[in-house]
Design an enzyme around this catalytic site. Structure first.
Site, PDB file in Angstrom:
ATOM      1  CB  CYS A 127      -0.778   0.073   1.296  1.00 29.21           C
ATOM      2  SG  CYS A 127      -1.790  -1.338   1.266  1.00 29.21           S
TER       3      CYS A 127
ATOM      4  CE1 TYR B 213      -6.325  -6.739  28.657  1.00 25.85           C
ATOM      5  CE2 TYR B 213      -6.598  -6.165  30.909  1.00 25.85           C
ATOM      6  CZ  TYR B 213      -6.074  -5.830  29.639  1.00 25.85           C
ATOM      7  OH  TYR B 213      -5.140  -5.078  29.620  1.00 25.85           O
TER       8      TYR B 213
ATOM      9  CG  ASN C 250     -11.949 -19.217  24.643  1.00 25.45           C
ATOM     10  OD1 ASN C 250     -12.213 -19.508  25.811  1.00 25.45           O
ATOM     11  ND2 ASN C 250     -10.901 -19.790  23.926  1.00 25.45           N
TER      12      ASN C 250
ATOM     13  CG  ASN D 291      -5.955  -1.691  18.707  1.00 30.22           C
ATOM     14  OD1 ASN D 291      -6.257  -1.643  17.782  1.00 30.22           O
ATOM     15  ND2 ASN D 291      -6.613  -0.981  19.803  1.00 30.22           N
TER      16      ASN D 291
ATOM     17  CB  CYS E  75      -6.768  -1.090  23.388  1.00 28.64           C
ATOM     18  SG  CYS E  75      -5.651   0.123  22.727  1.00 28.64           S
ATOM     19  CG  HIS E  76      -8.988   4.151  25.755  1.00 29.38           C
ATOM     20  ND1 HIS E  76      -9.046   4.094  24.393  1.00 29.38           N
ATOM     21  CD2 HIS E  76     -10.028   4.951  26.324  1.00 29.38           C
ATOM     22  CE1 HIS E  76     -10.145   4.790  24.262  1.00 29.38           C
ATOM     23  NE2 HIS E  76     -10.710   5.211  25.320  1.00 29.38           N
TER      24      HIS E  76
ATOM     25  CD  GLU F 147     -13.652   6.996  26.055  1.00 33.65           C
ATOM     26  OE1 GLU F 147     -13.824   6.055  26.830  1.00 33.65           O
ATOM     27  OE2 GLU F 147     -12.799   6.892  25.077  1.00 33.65           O
TER      28      GLU F 147
END
Length: 180
Positions: A3, A117, A126, A140, A148-149, A177
């Protein structure tokens, strides 16, 4: 086929962010390791140099990513109404456990929410794969976009964002947030 990558560097409340994208989608969002920097909400998102603006004008996914990041730092809740910029991740295989974890995280864990997690492992099918979820977080390539935070330890502690070097950023992002 390789790319052709377009790059934009932004200064933000959490430091420099580097975005790499091709015309198919965003490849990477790199957050600067916070060495001598403390996050500060008074900082506005701005291009580091004029070259970035030229790059953005040549690549629609890059432009969408820059707009998304600007909106996120202005008011995190505003990105609920925006679609994510297209992603073109080549590091892991489509259909893999990592891809499923990151997809679930991006689509099912909303702004202002956190997930452990183990909970994310369960959401991905799973329940015993919390360590594999940690591996997916390390893989990530597009933090903020794939948040992911928002993944924390089962006891609510922040864990090791950016291998522990970014925990101050993670706390700031979660607070940002929560207040918008």
């Amino acid at each position: 086929m390789e790319c052709k990558l377009f790059v934009a560097r932004l200064m933000s409340p959490i430091g420099q962010i580097t975005i790499e994208s091709c015309t198919r989608g965003v490849h990477r969002v790199d957050l600067q390791e916070p060495k001598d920097f403390l996050p500060d909400g008074r900082h506005k998102v701005a291009f580091v140099d004029g070259v970035a603006e030229e790059q953005v004008n040549k690549c629609e996914p890059l432009a969408k990513c820059v707009d998304w990041i600007k909106a996120y730092f202005k008011d995190a809740s505003s990105v609920r109404d925006l679609s994510l910029p297209p992603l073109h991740i080549t590091k892991y295989k489509e259909g893999s456990f990592t891809a499923a974890v990151l997809h679930n995280l991006a689509t099912k864990v909303d702004i202002g929410e956190t997930v452990s997690y183990g909970q994310l492992a369960t959401m991905t099918g799973n329940a015993r794969a919390s360590r594999a979820v940690g591996g997916a977080m390390r893989a990530n390539q597009t933090p903020l976009l794939v948040p992911c935070h928002r993944v924390v330890n089962s006891n609510g502690s922040v864990g090791n964002f950016m291998s522990g070097k970014g925990n101050v950023l993670k706390k700031w992002l979660l607070e940002h947030e929560a207040t918008t």
